[in-house]
Design a protein around this motif. Structure first.
Motif, PDB file in Angstrom:
ATOM      1  N   LYS A 139      80.146  26.108  11.638  1.00 10.12           N
ATOM      2  CA  LYS A 139      79.401  27.149  10.942  1.00 10.12           C
ATOM      3  C   LYS A 139      80.329  28.000  10.082  1.00 10.12           C
ATOM      4  CE  LYS A 139      75.844  27.481  14.531  1.00 10.12           C
ATOM      5  NZ  LYS A 139      75.164  28.358  15.515  1.00 10.12           N
ATOM      6  N   VAL A 140      81.489  28.336  10.630  1.00  8.73           N
ATOM      7  CA  VAL A 140      82.475  29.112   9.873  1.00  8.73           C
ATOM      8  C   VAL A 140      82.966  28.308   8.679  1.00  8.73           C
ATOM      9  CG1 VAL A 140      84.706  30.279   9.980  1.00  8.73           C
ATOM     10  CG2 VAL A 140      83.162  30.339  11.952  1.00  8.73           C
ATOM     11  N   ASN A 141      83.248  27.030   8.904  1.00  8.35           N
ATOM     12  CA  ASN A 141      83.749  26.159   7.837  1.00  8.35           C
ATOM     13  C   ASN A 141      82.729  26.046   6.714  1.00  8.35           C
ATOM     14  OD1 ASN A 141      85.789  24.513   6.786  1.00  8.35           O
ATOM     15  ND2 ASN A 141      84.712  22.678   7.439  1.00  8.35           N
ATOM     16  N   ARG A 142      81.457  25.962   7.074  1.00  8.21           N
ATOM     17  CA  ARG A 142      80.410  25.856   6.057  1.00  8.21           C
ATOM     18  C   ARG A 142      80.370  27.126   5.201  1.00  8.21           C
ATOM     19  NH1 ARG A 142      74.602  26.495   5.429  1.00  8.21           N
ATOM     20  NH2 ARG A 142      73.780  24.745   4.214  1.00  8.21           N
ATOM     21  N   ILE A 143      80.552  28.279   5.833  1.00 12.96           N
ATOM     22  CA  ILE A 143      80.592  29.538   5.088  1.00 12.96           C
ATOM     23  C   ILE A 143      81.775  29.552   4.121  1.00 12.96           C
ATOM     24  CG2 ILE A 143      80.936  32.031   5.292  1.00 12.96           C
ATOM     25  CD1 ILE A 143      79.413  31.868   7.969  1.00 12.96           C
ATOM     26  N   LEU A 144      82.942  29.099   4.597  1.00 12.13           N
ATOM     27  CA  LEU A 144      84.131  29.074   3.753  1.00 12.13           C
ATOM     28  C   LEU A 144      83.949  28.119   2.577  1.00 12.13           C
ATOM     29  CD1 LEU A 144      86.962  29.097   6.452  1.00 12.13           C
ATOM     30  CD2 LEU A 144      86.197  30.987   5.006  1.00 12.13           C
ATOM     31  N   ILE A 145      83.308  26.980   2.822  1.00 12.00           N
ATOM     32  CA  ILE A 145      83.031  26.048   1.730  1.00 12.00           C
ATOM     33  C   ILE A 145      82.098  26.703   0.711  1.00 12.00           C
ATOM     34  CG2 ILE A 145      81.898  23.866   1.123  1.00 12.00           C
ATOM     35  CD1 ILE A 145      82.927  22.750   3.786  1.00 12.00           C
ATOM     36  N   GLY A 146      81.119  27.463   1.201  1.00 11.69           N
ATOM     37  CA  GLY A 146      80.225  28.183   0.303  1.00 11.69           C
ATOM     38  C   GLY A 146      80.977  29.184  -0.565  1.00 11.69           C
ATOM     39  N   ILE A 147      81.943  29.886   0.037  1.00 10.37           N
ATOM     40  CA  ILE A 147      82.763  30.826  -0.736  1.00 10.37           C
ATOM     41  C   ILE A 147      83.569  30.083  -1.797  1.00 10.37           C
ATOM     42  CG2 ILE A 147      84.695  32.450  -0.594  1.00 10.37           C
ATOM     43  CD1 ILE A 147      83.713  33.180   2.211  1.00 10.37           C
ATOM     44  N   SER A 148      84.077  28.892  -1.434  1.00  9.21           N
ATOM     45  CA  SER A 148      84.869  28.115  -2.392  1.00  9.21           C
ATOM     46  C   SER A 148      84.007  27.642  -3.555  1.00  9.21           C
ATOM     47  CB  SER A 148      85.528  26.919  -1.699  1.00  9.21           C
ATOM     48  OG  SER A 148      84.613  25.864  -1.491  1.00  9.21           O
ATOM     49  N   VAL A 149      82.709  27.401  -3.325  1.00 12.53           N
ATOM     50  CA  VAL A 149      81.805  27.010  -4.415  1.00 12.53           C
ATOM     51  C   VAL A 149      81.784  28.113  -5.475  1.00 12.53           C
ATOM     52  CG1 VAL A 149      79.413  26.553  -5.054  1.00 12.53           C
ATOM     53  CG2 VAL A 149      80.349  25.551  -2.979  1.00 12.53           C
ATOM     54  N   VAL A 150      81.610  29.359  -5.015  1.00 17.57           N
ATOM     55  CA  VAL A 150      81.560  30.500  -5.939  1.00 17.57           C
ATOM     56  C   VAL A 150      82.900  30.668  -6.652  1.00 17.57           C
ATOM     57  CG1 VAL A 150      81.213  32.990  -6.117  1.00 17.57           C
ATOM     58  CG2 VAL A 150      79.825  31.644  -4.527  1.00 17.57           C
ATOM     59  N   ALA A 151      84.008  30.579  -5.898  1.00 15.16           N
ATOM     60  CA  ALA A 151      85.336  30.759  -6.486  1.00 15.16           C
ATOM     61  C   ALA A 151      85.613  29.696  -7.545  1.00 15.16           C
ATOM     62  CB  ALA A 151      86.398  30.717  -5.389  1.00 15.16           C
ATOM     63  N   LEU A 152      85.288  28.442  -7.233  1.00  9.89           N
ATOM     64  CA  LEU A 152      85.533  27.356  -8.180  1.00  9.89           C
ATOM     65  C   LEU A 152      84.648  27.488  -9.414  1.00  9.89           C
ATOM     66  CD1 LEU A 152      85.862  24.350  -5.709  1.00  9.89           C
ATOM     67  CD2 LEU A 152      87.676  25.246  -7.183  1.00  9.89           C
ATOM     68  N   ALA A 153      83.406  27.851  -9.221  1.00  3.03           N
ATOM     69  CA  ALA A 153      82.501  28.005 -10.366  1.00  3.03           C
ATOM     70  C   ALA A 153      82.993  29.113 -11.300  1.00  3.03           C
ATOM     71  CB  ALA A 153      81.085  28.310  -9.881  1.00  3.03           C
ATOM     72  N   LEU A 154      83.427  30.234 -10.734  1.00  2.00           N
ATOM     73  CA  LEU A 154      83.950  31.328 -11.551  1.00  2.00           C
ATOM     74  C   LEU A 154      85.215  30.916 -12.285  1.00  2.00           C
ATOM     75  CD1 LEU A 154      83.416  34.377  -9.167  1.00  2.00           C
ATOM     76  CD2 LEU A 154      82.137  33.833 -11.244  1.00  2.00           C
ATOM     77  N   PHE A 155      86.097  30.200 -11.572  1.00  2.00           N
ATOM     78  CA  PHE A 155      87.344  29.805 -12.214  1.00  2.00           C
ATOM     79  C   PHE A 155      87.098  28.740 -13.282  1.00  2.00           C
ATOM     80  CE2 PHE A 155      91.227  27.305 -12.632  1.00  2.00           C
ATOM     81  CZ  PHE A 155      92.104  28.318 -12.984  1.00  2.00           C
ATOM     82  N   GLY A 156      86.150  27.816 -13.030  1.00  2.00           N
ATOM     83  CA  GLY A 156      85.804  26.829 -14.048  1.00  2.00           C
ATOM     84  C   GLY A 156      85.313  27.505 -15.318  1.00  2.00           C
ATOM     85  N   GLY A 157      84.470  28.532 -15.161  1.00  2.00           N
ATOM     86  CA  GLY A 157      84.010  29.298 -16.317  1.00  2.00           C
ATOM     87  C   GLY A 157      85.165  29.997 -17.024  1.00  2.00           C
ATOM     88  N   TYR A 158      86.115  30.511 -16.244  1.00  2.00           N
ATOM     89  CA  TYR A 158      87.287  31.169 -16.827  1.00  2.00           C
ATOM     90  C   TYR A 158      88.122  30.185 -17.644  1.00  2.00           C
ATOM     91  CZ  TYR A 158      91.896  33.383 -17.024  1.00  2.00           C
ATOM     92  OH  TYR A 158      93.094  33.888 -17.452  1.00  2.00           O
ATOM     93  N   GLN A 159      88.296  28.975 -17.127  1.00  2.00           N
ATOM     94  CA  GLN A 159      89.038  27.955 -17.857  1.00  2.00           C
ATOM     95  C   GLN A 159      88.358  27.621 -19.181  1.00  2.00           C
ATOM     96  OE1 GLN A 159      92.256  27.483 -16.900  1.00  2.00           O
ATOM     97  NE2 GLN A 159      92.051  25.301 -16.506  1.00  2.00           N
ATOM     98  N   LEU A 160      87.049  27.471 -19.158  1.00  2.00           N
ATOM     99  CA  LEU A 160      86.309  27.181 -20.392  1.00  2.00           C
ATOM    100  C   LEU A 160      86.438  28.338 -21.380  1.00  2.00           C
ATOM    101  CD1 LEU A 160      83.050  25.556 -18.955  1.00  2.00           C
ATOM    102  CD2 LEU A 160      85.017  24.404 -19.977  1.00  2.00           C
ATOM    103  N   TRP A 161      86.430  29.568 -20.865  1.00  2.00           N
ATOM    104  CA  TRP A 161      86.603  30.733 -21.723  1.00  2.00           C
ATOM    105  C   TRP A 161      87.995  30.737 -22.353  1.00  2.00           C
ATOM    106  CZ3 TRP A 161      90.021  34.883 -21.303  1.00  2.00           C
ATOM    107  CH2 TRP A 161      89.788  35.930 -22.205  1.00  2.00           C
ATOM    108  N   LEU A 162      89.014  30.367 -21.577  1.00  2.00           N
ATOM    109  CA  LEU A 162      90.366  30.290 -22.135  1.00  2.00           C
ATOM    110  C   LEU A 162      90.437  29.280 -23.269  1.00  2.00           C
ATOM    111  CD1 LEU A 162      92.856  30.381 -19.082  1.00  2.00           C
ATOM    112  CD2 LEU A 162      92.543  32.119 -20.859  1.00  2.00           C
ATOM    113  N   GLY A 163      89.848  28.090 -23.030  1.00  2.00           N
ATOM    114  CA  GLY A 163      89.865  27.068 -24.065  1.00  2.00           C
ATOM    115  C   GLY A 163      89.129  27.513 -25.315  1.00  2.00           C
TER     116      GLY A 163
END
Length: 205
Positions: free
Chosen positions: A175-199
């Motif tokens: 259950k804890v691991n699933r929550i952490l994976i959920g947090i990583s989804v948000v972090a990766l999505a935000l960073f992916g958007g940041y990378q596209l903004w940089l480009g």
């Protein structure tokens, strides 16, 4: 420098928590060997990622500036792809202890070997972390050092937390691991958007 530390921490956490061969190995070793024997494996990326970093920097330092901008786009889409995969893992999460591979002892060496043969660090450093490291280094050496240091500090601590949580919480850990994976989804999505903004900002001036 603070921004690069924040980026390093975010990417390190996301890399450490991503479902894959390395996380599966850490869980397997913890369940079978205990946290004392498994904890050294959390430091495997410090030893195994050197070839990936060296190869990525060798390639990136010989490409023109416009290619670095293209890599920001490629890296952004790659990170969004990772976010999508993490979301699928979050949505369909199930932990099957019987599916974990059996193995014994020498966990650090096995973890290093696993990462050396894993294509993900090479792709990650070529498309995502490598361009960021070069950008940080060109701005100031301390920025590059801060980015790499925070990335690996975050990744190692995340991997160590997985081991300790699994050893300490046992059946509650999924259950804890699933929550952490959920947090990583948000972090990766935000960073992916940041990378596209940089480009986009680099190409459009």
């Amino acid at each position: 420098m603070i921004s690069y530390i924040a980026l390093g921490i975010t990417l390190g956490f996301a890399a450490g928590i991503q479902p894959g061969p390395f996380q599966t190995f850490l869980i397997s070793r913890t369940l079978q060997d205990g946290w004392r024997h498994s904890l050294p494996a959390a430091f495997a990326p410090l030893l195994s990622d050197a070839p990936a970093i060296a190869l990525a920097l060798l390639l990136l330092t010989s490409v023109p500036v416009w290619m670095e901008n293209v890599l920001h786009f490629a890296g952004g889409f790659f990170v969004l792809f990772l976010a999508y995969n993490a979301y699928k893992a979050f949505r369909n999460y199930s932990f099957d202890q019987a599916a974990l591979p059996p193995s014994r002892s020498q966990n650090l060496l096995k973890a290093v070997g696993l990462n050396l043969l894993n294509p993900n660090p090479y792709i990650f450093w070529s498309l995502v972390s490598g361009p960021l490291l070069l950008k940080a280094w060109r701005e100031a050496t301390i920025n590059g050092v801060a980015f790499v240091s925070s990335f690996y500090a975050s990744m190692v601590l995340t991997c160590a937390a997985i081991i300790l949580l699994f050893a300490g919480i046992g059946k509650l850990f999924p259950k804890v691991n699933r929550i952490l994976i959920g947090i990583s989804v948000v972090a990766l999505a935000l960073f992916g958007g940041y990378q596209l903004w940089l480009g986009a900002s680099s190409l459009w001036g």
